[in-house]
Design a protein around this motif. Structure first.
Motif, short mmCIF file in Angstrom:
data_model
loop_
_atom_site.label_atom_id
_atom_site.label_comp_id
_atom_site.label_asym_id
_atom_site.label_seq_id
_atom_site.Cartn_x
_atom_site.Cartn_y
_atom_site.Cartn_z
N ARG A 127 -5.17 -5.46 11.67
CA ARG A 127 -4.09 -4.54 12.04
C ARG A 127 -3.50 -4.82 13.42
O ARG A 127 -2.30 -4.61 13.64
CB ARG A 127 -4.58 -3.09 11.96
CG ARG A 127 -3.45 -2.07 12.19
CD ARG A 127 -3.76 -0.73 11.59
NE ARG A 127 -2.66 0.23 11.78
CZ ARG A 127 -1.57 0.28 11.04
NH1 ARG A 127 -1.40 -0.59 10.04
NH2 ARG A 127 -0.63 1.18 11.27
N PRO A 185 0.66 7.82 3.35
CA PRO A 185 1.69 7.41 4.31
C PRO A 185 2.17 8.55 5.18
O PRO A 185 2.20 9.72 4.77
CB PRO A 185 2.83 6.90 3.40
CG PRO A 185 2.60 7.58 2.09
CD PRO A 185 1.12 7.74 1.95
N ASP A 186 2.55 8.21 6.41
CA ASP A 186 3.15 9.16 7.33
C ASP A 186 4.53 9.55 6.81
O ASP A 186 5.33 8.68 6.48
CB ASP A 186 3.27 8.48 8.70
CG ASP A 186 3.80 9.41 9.78
OD1 ASP A 186 4.24 10.54 9.46
OD2 ASP A 186 3.79 9.00 10.96
N ASN A 207 7.47 7.64 8.16
CA ASN A 207 7.70 6.22 7.90
C ASN A 207 9.16 5.97 7.52
O ASN A 207 9.81 6.83 6.92
CB ASN A 207 6.80 5.72 6.76
CG ASN A 207 5.38 5.45 7.22
OD1 ASN A 207 5.09 5.42 8.41
ND2 ASN A 207 4.49 5.25 6.26
N GLN A 208 9.64 4.77 7.84
CA GLN A 208 10.98 4.39 7.41
C GLN A 208 11.03 4.35 5.89
O GLN A 208 10.06 3.97 5.23
CB GLN A 208 11.35 3.02 7.99
CG GLN A 208 11.48 3.00 9.50
CD GLN A 208 11.84 1.62 10.02
OE1 GLN A 208 12.08 0.69 9.26
NE2 GLN A 208 11.87 1.50 11.34
N LEU A 238 9.33 1.61 3.23
CA LEU A 238 8.38 0.76 3.95
C LEU A 238 7.12 0.56 3.12
O LEU A 238 6.46 1.52 2.73
CB LEU A 238 8.03 1.41 5.29
CG LEU A 238 7.23 0.56 6.29
CD1 LEU A 238 8.02 -0.67 6.72
CD2 LEU A 238 6.85 1.39 7.51
N MET A 245 3.30 -0.50 2.07
CA MET A 245 1.98 -0.45 2.68
C MET A 245 1.49 -1.87 2.95
O MET A 245 1.52 -2.72 2.06
CB MET A 245 1.00 0.27 1.76
CG MET A 245 -0.36 0.54 2.40
SD MET A 245 -1.52 1.31 1.24
CE MET A 245 -2.02 -0.12 0.26
#
Length: 220
Positions: free
Chosen positions: A139, A200-201, A204-205, A208, A210
């Motif tokens: 990451r 996912p947040d 997030n765009q 997007l 993962m």
């Protein structure tokens, strides 16, 4: 060359007084516990009174590391002081034929030592990269580069692995010999931690994807 645990870590303070058969005094056993569970608890004194801090730990060779805010009162109290770190994994509930012999299968480690502050900026940043990539493999390189102010705002402490012990229990219950004839169910209820699917947040765009490296996230 790394010394063995029996040469360096088994002391009068760290040796088990009771259930000594559960004690392990080799580095492989101790390292296996450290590497399997990043969550730890660190005992220390602040203003002369005991306190315990839950935080993340990671091992690099013969040292164990943890980090936090440079403004943390706990980390400032630990720097240069003697601390005690414990790590525990619960593997199962052990149900015996009597309440007295109920137990838990577990792996745990206790390490004593003096906390040292990592002061070199580049070295500190390298240790933080190691922490991120050990817990979230791959990451670090996908993230926004860490800013100098963020490095400055982070304290990294470390402790040499020179005194401690692992404590391990596995297997079925151990009952009194006469109790094995009783019609009472006994056995083990396994317990484990599990990594679930990423969520996912909401910020997030749109669209997007993962990243592939999330599939490699694990506990320990």
């Amino acid at each position: 060359m790394r010394q063995t645990l029996t040469e360096t870590l088994k002391t009068d303070r760290s040796r088990l007084r009771r259930a000594h058969e559960k004690g392990a005094y080799d580095r492989d056993s101790l390292d296996a516990v450290l590497d399997a569970m990043p969550m730890c608890h660190i005992g220390y004194q602040i203003d002369g009174k005991p306190s315990v801090l839950p935080t993340l730990q990671w091992r690099e060779g013969d040292h164990i590391y943890w980090h936090g805010s440079s403004a943390s009162r706990a980390l400032r109290a630990m720097e240069g002081a003697d601390v005690c770190m414990t790590i525990t994994l619960l593997d199962g509930y052990v149900l015996a034929r009597s309440a007295f012999h109920h137990s838990v299968n577990h792996r745990s480690a206790m390490i004593f030592g003096r906390a040292e502050k990592v002061t070199d900026t580049d070295v500190k940043k390298a240790h933080l990269k190691t922490m991120v990539d050990m817990i979230f493999p791959g990451r670090w390189d996908s993230l926004r580069p860490m800013q100098d102010q963020e490095v400055k705002a982070t304290t990294v402490l470390r402790m040499p692995i020179t005194e401690g012990a692992a404590k391990l229990r596995s297997g079925p219950p151990v009952d009194d010999e006469d109790d094995y004839a009783l019609p009472i169910w006994a056995g083990v209820v396994p317990v484990s931690l599990q990594v679930h699917a990423p969520e996912p947040d909401p910020a997030n765009q749109p669209g997007l994807a993962m990243p592939d490296h999330l599939s490699r996230i694990r506990i320990g």
